[in-house]
Design a protein around this motif. Structure first.
Motif, short mmCIF file in Angstrom:
data_model
loop_
_atom_site.label_atom_id
_atom_site.label_comp_id
_atom_site.label_asym_id
_atom_site.label_seq_id
_atom_site.Cartn_x
_atom_site.Cartn_y
_atom_site.Cartn_z
N GLU A 97 5.68 1.46 -18.67
CA GLU A 97 5.89 2.65 -17.84
C GLU A 97 4.67 2.95 -16.98
O GLU A 97 4.79 3.26 -15.79
N TYR A 98 3.50 2.85 -17.58
CA TYR A 98 2.27 3.08 -16.82
C TYR A 98 2.07 2.01 -15.76
O TYR A 98 1.57 2.29 -14.66
N GLN A 99 2.43 0.78 -16.07
CA GLN A 99 2.33 -0.29 -15.08
C GLN A 99 3.24 -0.01 -13.89
O GLN A 99 2.84 -0.21 -12.74
N LYS A 100 4.45 0.44 -14.18
CA LYS A 100 5.41 0.77 -13.11
C LYS A 100 4.87 1.92 -12.27
O LYS A 100 4.92 1.87 -11.03
N ALA A 101 4.36 2.97 -12.94
CA ALA A 101 3.83 4.12 -12.22
C ALA A 101 2.62 3.72 -11.38
O ALA A 101 2.47 4.17 -10.23
N ASP A 102 1.78 2.86 -11.92
CA ASP A 102 0.59 2.41 -11.21
C ASP A 102 0.97 1.65 -9.94
O ASP A 102 0.37 1.83 -8.88
N LYS A 103 1.98 0.80 -10.04
CA LYS A 103 2.44 0.01 -8.90
C LYS A 103 3.00 0.91 -7.81
O LYS A 103 2.71 0.73 -6.61
N ILE A 104 3.80 1.89 -8.19
CA ILE A 104 4.38 2.82 -7.22
C ILE A 104 3.30 3.67 -6.57
O ILE A 104 3.27 3.86 -5.35
N TYR A 105 2.39 4.17 -7.40
CA TYR A 105 1.33 5.04 -6.90
C TYR A 105 0.47 4.33 -5.86
O TYR A 105 0.17 4.89 -4.79
N LYS A 106 0.10 3.10 -6.15
CA LYS A 106 -0.78 2.37 -5.24
C LYS A 106 -0.05 1.88 -4.00
O LYS A 106 -0.70 1.52 -3.01
N ALA A 107 1.26 1.85 -4.04
CA ALA A 107 2.03 1.46 -2.86
C ALA A 107 2.15 2.60 -1.86
O ALA A 107 2.46 2.37 -0.69
N ILE A 108 1.87 3.84 -2.30
CA ILE A 108 2.11 5.00 -1.46
C ILE A 108 0.86 5.82 -1.18
O ILE A 108 0.66 6.30 -0.07
N PHE A 109 -0.01 5.96 -2.17
CA PHE A 109 -1.14 6.87 -2.05
C PHE A 109 -2.44 6.12 -1.73
O PHE A 109 -2.66 5.02 -2.21
N HIS A 110 -3.28 6.77 -0.94
CA HIS A 110 -4.59 6.22 -0.62
C HIS A 110 -5.50 6.36 -1.83
O HIS A 110 -5.52 7.41 -2.47
N PRO A 111 -6.28 5.31 -2.18
CA PRO A 111 -7.09 5.37 -3.40
C PRO A 111 -8.23 6.38 -3.33
O PRO A 111 -8.70 6.84 -4.36
N ASP A 112 -8.70 6.73 -2.12
CA ASP A 112 -9.81 7.67 -1.99
C ASP A 112 -9.33 9.10 -1.81
O ASP A 112 -9.79 10.01 -2.50
N THR A 113 -8.42 9.32 -0.86
CA THR A 113 -7.98 10.68 -0.54
C THR A 113 -6.90 11.18 -1.49
O THR A 113 -6.65 12.38 -1.57
N LYS A 114 -6.23 10.29 -2.18
CA LYS A 114 -5.11 10.62 -3.09
C LYS A 114 -3.91 11.18 -2.32
O LYS A 114 -2.98 11.73 -2.91
N GLU A 115 -3.92 11.04 -1.00
CA GLU A 115 -2.81 11.51 -0.18
C GLU A 115 -1.90 10.34 0.19
O GLU A 115 -2.31 9.17 0.15
N LYS A 116 -0.66 10.67 0.58
CA LYS A 116 0.28 9.62 0.96
C LYS A 116 -0.16 8.95 2.26
O LYS A 116 -0.54 9.61 3.22
N VAL A 117 -0.11 7.63 2.27
CA VAL A 117 -0.35 6.87 3.49
C VAL A 117 0.93 6.94 4.32
O VAL A 117 2.03 6.78 3.78
N PRO A 118 0.84 7.20 5.63
CA PRO A 118 2.06 7.23 6.46
C PRO A 118 2.90 5.98 6.26
O PRO A 118 2.38 4.87 6.12
N PHE A 119 4.20 6.15 6.26
CA PHE A 119 5.13 5.09 5.88
C PHE A 119 4.88 3.77 6.62
O PHE A 119 4.83 2.71 6.01
N VAL A 120 4.71 3.84 7.94
CA VAL A 120 4.60 2.60 8.73
C VAL A 120 3.28 1.89 8.53
O VAL A 120 3.12 0.74 8.96
N PHE A 121 2.31 2.54 7.86
CA PHE A 121 1.00 1.92 7.65
C PHE A 121 0.78 1.52 6.20
O PHE A 121 -0.35 1.19 5.81
N ARG A 122 1.83 1.54 5.41
CA ARG A 122 1.72 1.06 4.03
C ARG A 122 1.88 -0.45 3.99
O ARG A 122 2.48 -1.06 4.88
N MET A 123 1.35 -1.06 2.95
CA MET A 123 1.43 -2.51 2.81
C MET A 123 2.88 -2.98 2.75
O MET A 123 3.22 -4.02 3.30
N CYS A 124 3.72 -2.22 2.05
CA CYS A 124 5.11 -2.64 1.90
C CYS A 124 5.88 -2.57 3.21
O CYS A 124 6.96 -3.15 3.33
N SER A 125 5.34 -1.88 4.22
CA SER A 125 6.01 -1.78 5.52
C SER A 125 5.51 -2.84 6.50
O SER A 125 5.97 -2.89 7.64
N PHE A 126 4.57 -3.67 6.07
CA PHE A 126 3.94 -4.62 6.98
C PHE A 126 4.94 -5.57 7.61
O PHE A 126 4.93 -5.79 8.82
#
Length: 373
Positions: A97-126
């Protein structure tokens, strides 16, 4: 007290102590650490490559706000309840469960600001975002308008990507951003136009589809590699002037301009490597199907095959390039400013190395620390 009473008291005390239940961890639980698992995976190029293939998965784009909030709360819970020595006591189900949450969190949130990265600038949107851009760069006729328009679109997107995924410990003014953006866009357009002029001067004309894609790819490759380096370098040059925070075992130890230079240059080099498989894979694939006499004819079948090859090249190129460097750079104290040479850890021992977040977001966020002696 007589001897008999003393013996009885000791006996009863023994009985009492023997009845106290021993505190043991459940047999199916053990101390596990998400950071240690990812850290171990990032020690090799193959491990990082495998990790990034999962990170850029376009299916991550389908994550809902509810899932993102769940992941954020789950990771906050993990960091609040983990042991001082690191890790957390959990069974296989909890760890998954923590692995799943970690994967989702890092796909969406910036590691420094803890804020959501805009959708088109996320790695999964590349992949989905870049498909039309690379199609314009490689698969359209190299007219004056097409060259200028698609280079402008590409460098604008790159500038926004770099800003969204910057090292957030450094700040930028609007003037600095405008200078960096203008330099990146103008350099890419000038280089692409120069490449177009050279191909015309030396009579390099399009013949087969593969030849056309190759010529376009070479012109775009030179422009994108050079401009990509300048784009990231210029938009983050402020970090080298003001410095970025360096850490040891997750704790900030000061601000370093030298560490900032290492972080920015390594990220910029990644940008130079990125276009190579991206732009060269399409003409190579076309050449293969032409040799095999499987090349389609007609405008729309050719476009369909182009899009297929573009999706393939985009999926492969990003992990290949960003896996070259670890997210956290380890820098010996001797290579940093003098104020870092005599730093001591909590145990009073000299700190021999420090780490700095490279700034190009690849969603590792190991408290910005990888320990390498």
């Amino acid at each position: 007290m007589c001897i008999r009473d003393s013996i009885n008291a000791e006996y009863m005390g023994f009985i009492y102590m023997s009845e106290v239940p021993k505190i043991q961890a459940p047999l199916n639980k053990k101390i596990r650490s998400l950071e240690d698992e990812i850290k171990a995976q990032q020690q090799t190029y193959a491990g990082r490559l495998k990790y990034f293939f999962s990170v850029i998965n376009p299916l991550q784009s389908l994550i809902t706000n509810k899932e993102a909030q769940w992941a954020k709360e789950k990771m906050e819970e993990y960091h609040k309840t983990k042991l001082p020595s690191g890790g957390k006591l959990m069974d296989d189900k909890e760890f998954e469960e923590y692995q799943k949450a970690d994967k989702i969190y890092k796909a969406i949130f910036h590691p420094d600001t803890k804020e959501k990265v805009p959708f088109v600038f996320r790695m999964c949107s590349f992949v989905p975002v870049n498909m039309p851009i690379v199609f314009g760069l490689v698969c359209t006729k190299q007219t004056m308008f097409n060259v200028i328009f698609w280079q402008w679109i590409n460098q604008t997107y790159n500038a926004c990507w770099n800003y969204s995924n910057r090292n957030a410990t450094s700040t930028f003014t609007n003037k600095e951003l405008a200078i960096a953006y203008s330099g990146a866009v103008s350099s890419s357009i000038l280089l692409a136009l120069a490449g177009r002029w050279l191909t015309q001067k030396f009579g390099v004309t399009a013949g087969s589809v593969s030849k056309m894609r190759f010529v376009n790819g070479i012109v775009s490759l030179v422009a994108m590699s050079t401009a990509g380096f300048l784009n990231l370098f210029l938009i983050r040059c402020n970090e080298m002037v003001k410095g970025v925070k360096v850490t040891y075992k997750g704790k900030e130890c000061g601000v370093s301009k030298i560490a900032a230079r290492h972080a920015v240059i390594s990220s910029a080099l990644t940008r130079c490597v990125l276009p190579v498989p991206l732009l060269m894979m399409v003409p190579m694939c076309w050449k293969i199907i032409e040799v095999m006499k499987l090349a389609p004819k007609g405008k729309f079948p050719i476009i369909a095959v182009d899009m297929l090859f573009l999706a393939l090249s985009l999926t492969v190129s990003l992990p290949l390039s960003i896996s070259l460097f670890e997210q956290d750079l380890i820098i010996p104290k001797e290579k940093l400013e003098p104020e870092f040479h005599n730093k001591l850890d909590e145990a009073g021992k000299p700190i021999t190395h420090f780490s700095v977040n490279k700034g190009l977001q690849v969603f590792l966020n190991l408290n910005k620390t990888i320990y390498i002696e």
